[in-house]
Design a protein around this motif. Structure first.
Motif, PDB file in Angstrom:
ATOM      1  N   UNK A 172      22.897  67.702  33.374  1.00 41.67           N
ATOM      2  CA  UNK A 172      23.790  67.894  34.515  1.00 41.67           C
ATOM      3  C   UNK A 172      23.760  66.686  35.454  1.00 41.67           C
ATOM      4  N   UNK A 173      22.512  66.249  35.754  1.00 41.87           N
ATOM      5  CA  UNK A 173      22.354  65.119  36.664  1.00 41.87           C
ATOM      6  C   UNK A 173      22.951  63.855  36.049  1.00 41.87           C
ATOM      7  N   UNK A 174      22.692  63.670  34.765  1.00 43.42           N
ATOM      8  CA  UNK A 174      23.230  62.492  34.062  1.00 43.42           C
ATOM      9  C   UNK A 174      24.755  62.494  34.128  1.00 43.42           C
ATOM     10  N   UNK A 175      25.333  63.636  33.873  1.00 43.13           N
ATOM     11  CA  UNK A 175      26.790  63.771  33.892  1.00 43.13           C
ATOM     12  C   UNK A 175      27.354  63.437  35.255  1.00 43.13           C
ATOM     13  N   UNK A 176      26.673  63.895  36.305  1.00 38.95           N
ATOM     14  CA  UNK A 176      27.173  63.666  37.652  1.00 38.95           C
ATOM     15  C   UNK A 176      27.117  62.176  38.009  1.00 38.95           C
ATOM     16  N   UNK A 177      25.982  61.544  37.658  1.00 35.79           N
ATOM     17  CA  UNK A 177      25.834  60.109  37.926  1.00 35.79           C
ATOM     18  C   UNK A 177      26.905  59.311  37.193  1.00 35.79           C
ATOM     19  N   UNK A 178      27.199  59.747  35.990  1.00 32.36           N
ATOM     20  CA  UNK A 178      28.192  59.048  35.184  1.00 32.36           C
ATOM     21  C   UNK A 178      29.569  59.181  35.838  1.00 32.36           C
ATOM     22  N   UNK A 179      29.907  60.386  36.298  1.00 31.71           N
ATOM     23  CA  UNK A 179      31.191  60.615  36.982  1.00 31.71           C
ATOM     24  C   UNK A 179      31.318  59.710  38.210  1.00 31.71           C
ATOM     25  N   UNK A 180      30.234  59.615  38.960  1.00 34.16           N
ATOM     26  CA  UNK A 180      30.269  58.780  40.171  1.00 34.16           C
ATOM     27  C   UNK A 180      30.510  57.323  39.812  1.00 34.16           C
ATOM     28  N   UNK A 181      29.805  56.871  38.779  1.00 34.09           N
ATOM     29  CA  UNK A 181      29.955  55.471  38.366  1.00 34.09           C
ATOM     30  C   UNK A 181      31.379  55.200  37.876  1.00 34.09           C
ATOM     31  N   UNK A 182      31.935  56.148  37.133  1.00 37.42           N
ATOM     32  CA  UNK A 182      33.319  55.977  36.635  1.00 37.42           C
ATOM     33  C   UNK A 182      34.280  55.897  37.810  1.00 37.42           C
ATOM     34  N   UNK A 183      34.102  56.809  38.759  1.00 34.54           N
ATOM     35  CA  UNK A 183      34.970  56.844  39.934  1.00 34.54           C
ATOM     36  C   UNK A 183      34.903  55.526  40.716  1.00 34.54           C
ATOM     37  N   UNK A 184      33.681  55.007  40.846  1.00 37.11           N
ATOM     38  CA  UNK A 184      33.516  53.728  41.554  1.00 37.11           C
ATOM     39  C   UNK A 184      34.224  52.601  40.822  1.00 37.11           C
ATOM     40  N   UNK A 185      34.113  52.624  39.503  1.00 32.30           N
ATOM     41  CA  UNK A 185      34.733  51.565  38.712  1.00 32.30           C
ATOM     42  C   UNK A 185      36.265  51.636  38.825  1.00 32.30           C
ATOM     43  N   UNK A 186      36.808  52.830  38.675  1.00 33.84           N
ATOM     44  CA  UNK A 186      38.261  52.997  38.794  1.00 33.84           C
ATOM     45  C   UNK A 186      38.752  52.571  40.178  1.00 33.84           C
ATOM     46  N   UNK A 187      37.981  52.912  41.196  1.00 35.97           N
ATOM     47  CA  UNK A 187      38.362  52.531  42.561  1.00 35.97           C
ATOM     48  C   UNK A 187      38.425  51.017  42.692  1.00 35.97           C
ATOM     49  N   UNK A 188      37.408  50.352  42.153  1.00 37.60           N
ATOM     50  CA  UNK A 188      37.361  48.882  42.218  1.00 37.60           C
ATOM     51  C   UNK A 188      38.553  48.280  41.461  1.00 37.60           C
ATOM     52  N   UNK A 189      38.817  48.801  40.260  1.00 43.32           N
ATOM     53  CA  UNK A 189      39.931  48.282  39.450  1.00 43.32           C
ATOM     54  C   UNK A 189      41.256  48.507  40.179  1.00 43.32           C
ATOM     55  N   UNK A 190      41.421  49.708  40.733  1.00 43.60           N
ATOM     56  CA  UNK A 190      42.651  50.034  41.442  1.00 43.60           C
ATOM     57  C   UNK A 190      42.869  49.132  42.633  1.00 43.60           C
ATOM     58  N   UNK A 191      41.817  48.916  43.410  1.00 45.34           N
ATOM     59  CA  UNK A 191      41.946  48.089  44.611  1.00 45.34           C
ATOM     60  C   UNK A 191      42.222  46.634  44.270  1.00 45.34           C
ATOM     61  N   UNK A 192      41.429  46.135  43.334  1.00 45.78           N
ATOM     62  CA  UNK A 192      41.571  44.697  43.035  1.00 45.78           C
ATOM     63  C   UNK A 192      42.892  44.381  42.360  1.00 45.78           C
ATOM     64  N   UNK A 193      43.312  45.210  41.398  1.00 44.27           N
ATOM     65  CA  UNK A 193      44.577  44.908  40.723  1.00 44.27           C
ATOM     66  C   UNK A 193      45.746  45.116  41.690  1.00 44.27           C
ATOM     67  N   UNK A 194      45.702  46.173  42.501  1.00 50.55           N
ATOM     68  CA  UNK A 194      46.784  46.411  43.470  1.00 50.55           C
ATOM     69  C   UNK A 194      46.935  45.226  44.423  1.00 50.55           C
ATOM     70  N   UNK A 195      45.803  44.697  44.873  1.00 45.56           N
ATOM     71  CA  UNK A 195      45.846  43.573  45.817  1.00 45.56           C
ATOM     72  C   UNK A 195      46.555  42.380  45.180  1.00 45.56           C
ATOM     73  N   UNK A 196      46.277  42.143  43.914  1.00 38.09           N
ATOM     74  CA  UNK A 196      46.913  41.025  43.201  1.00 38.09           C
ATOM     75  C   UNK A 196      48.427  41.261  43.099  1.00 38.09           C
ATOM     76  N   UNK A 197      48.810  42.487  42.721  1.00 31.33           N
ATOM     77  CA  UNK A 197      50.242  42.773  42.556  1.00 31.33           C
ATOM     78  C   UNK A 197      50.976  42.683  43.896  1.00 31.33           C
ATOM     79  N   UNK A 198      50.364  43.241  44.932  1.00 36.39           N
ATOM     80  CA  UNK A 198      51.024  43.266  46.243  1.00 36.39           C
ATOM     81  C   UNK A 198      51.163  41.873  46.847  1.00 36.39           C
ATOM     82  N   UNK A 199      50.295  40.957  46.412  1.00 40.71           N
ATOM     83  CA  UNK A 199      50.356  39.590  46.951  1.00 40.71           C
ATOM     84  C   UNK A 199      51.492  38.794  46.310  1.00 40.71           C
ATOM     85  N   UNK A 200      52.128  39.388  45.310  1.00 41.03           N
ATOM     86  CA  UNK A 200      53.220  38.699  44.623  1.00 41.03           C
ATOM     87  C   UNK A 200      54.359  38.417  45.605  1.00 41.03           C
ATOM     88  N   UNK A 201      54.895  37.191  45.546  1.00 40.88           N
ATOM     89  CA  UNK A 201      55.986  36.793  46.444  1.00 40.88           C
ATOM     90  C   UNK A 201      57.208  37.702  46.237  1.00 40.88           C
TER      91      UNK A 201
END
Ligand code: ZN
Length: 423
Positions: free
Chosen positions: A187-216
């Protein structure tokens, strides 16, 4: 009908590009080449008044030759402007001056271009070359898509600009694998994994969005984002709204791809073919893929090379004629100065040269000198032939791998046939 319109656009673009290339190579001996940009809302008489002023200013030019050349160029422009009550709908660009030709010949040349997009500047410039930057910008591909491939361990993002894939960057995650270490509760392993996935998706979403939005000119040009990856990663990424809301609402679709590194971007564009239908990269690539597939078959319907294609066009066997936008060739009709001998041949027009630099030789029948009767751009000539048998014509750019192969390996002239022929 729709296809005809698209072909016209590709043709116009090709002609426009070729004209700019030609102008780019032209040089004057002194500062004597005139560039004149006239926006649609400019009064023609304002322009002619300035030109008359400039003509008077020429008195100050020291070099007699430069002075004469500038004055002839201005006179030439003035006489052409007489035909305009007002500028054309999108304005006009005038390039006029005494240009150096191959060898030591010179010639007063005047080119008027009605640009594909409205001109928004007025410019008069006299220099040793023509100012082409405002027109060149119109050639740049205007539509942009965002590309994003990801799984739970890595992600990569970039752009699709016209036909060109531009990789930008990526990220890797610290999400632990599915196998947990001994002693850890499931259970604990599963929860830690979910948190890590969520953090990764958040980082990917933020960084890629920033690149796209900076487009002229984002709102004007950014058409959407394509997301690739294995299932259910990409679905869970979309459902989680990890992208900025302006990007999130522009998701074009989710596509299965195996790679989630830089290589995944090309795979994603391939997988998104249907979704991107109508975009030139996809359309042009589809034609080249079909051609290459036919080529490797024993009884395939592919043909290439000028001679073979000419034969096939003459007998009406060409379904789709594929011409590289890089072709810089002319078809010449040549005749004998004295007897009735005529012939045709195709020549390369090298950069900076014109048909006047080509040696035509002598008549094989009577040895009198051969003279040029007509010069036609090979794309125009082959298109005319194709029209006679209702063959479709596609101009293929070299902005993607298969497109550049058309030029480098097949001489820029190929076809998909209606039926197999002996040519
Ligand atoms: Zn002859």
């Amino acid at each position: 009908m729709a296809e005809e319109v698209e072909m016209d656009d590709a043709r116009k673009r090709y002609e426009f590009k070729k004209t700019l290339e030609k102008l780019q190579l032209q040089q004057g001996d002194g500062t004597e080449l005139i560039t004149l940009y006239i926006p649609p809302d400019k009064q023609i008489y304002d322009v002619t008044n300035q030109l008359k002023d400039e003509f008077g200013q020429c008195a100050n030019i020291k070099s007699k030759q430069t002075k004469t050349n500038v004055q002839s160029a201005i006179s030439s422009i003035l006489s052409r402007l007489k035909y305009y009550k007002r500028p054309p709908e999108k304005g006009m660009a005038v390039f006029c001056g005494t240009v150096r030709l191959y060898g030591d010949r010179t010639d007063l040349q005047c080119t008027i271009i009605e640009p594909p997009e409205p001109l928004n500047l007025y410019m008069y410039r006299c220099s040793s070359n023509f100012e082409l930057e405002p027109l060149k910008q119109m050639l740049e591909e205007k539509t942009v898509y965002g590309l994003l491939v990801l799984d739970r361990r890595e992600a990569y993002w970039g752009f699709l600009r016209g036909n060109r894939i531009e990789p930008v960057g990526g990220a890797t995650s610290t999400v632990p694998g599915k196998q947990r270490k001994g002693g850890q509760s499931a259970q604990r392993f599963g929860r830690l994994r979910e948190i890590a996935i969520n953090e990764f998706y958040t980082k990917v979403g933020e960084r890629s969005s920033a690149i796209y939005l900076a487009e002229k000119d984002f709102f004007e040009r950014f058409k959407g984002v394509l997301i690739g990856g294995p299932s259910p990663t990409k679905e869970e990424f979309e459902a989680g709204n990890y992208l900025h809301h302006e990007i999130q609402k522009r998701i074009v679709g989710l596509f299965d791809v195996a790679y989630t590194n830089e290589d995944g971007l090309a795979e994603l564009v391939d997988a998104a073919q249907d979704a991107l239908k109508g975009m030139t990269v996809v359309k042009e690539k589809a034609f080249m893929d079909r051609f290459l597939k036919e080529l490797v078959k024993d009884d395939g319907l592919a043909a290439y090379g000028e001679e073979s294609i000419r034969h096939n066009l003459e007998i009406g066997a060409v379904d789709i004629l594929l011409l590289s936008g890089n072709l810089r060739k002319s078809r010449l009709r040549i005749k004998c100065q004295t007897c009735d001998y005529t012939t045709e041949k195709t020549v390369n027009i090298e950069a900076g040269k014109t048909v006047a630099d080509i040696t035509l030789g002598n008549c094989p029948k009577c040895t009198a000198p051969l003279v040029l009767e007509e010069e036609i751009d090979i794309i125009d000539e082959l298109t005319k032939l194709a029209d006679q048998s209702s063959s479709k014509v596609e101009i293929i750019s070299d902005d993607f791998e298969e497109g550049s192969i058309l030029f480098s390996a097949f001489g820029g002239i190929a076809a998909i046939l209606r039926y197999r022929t002996g040519y």
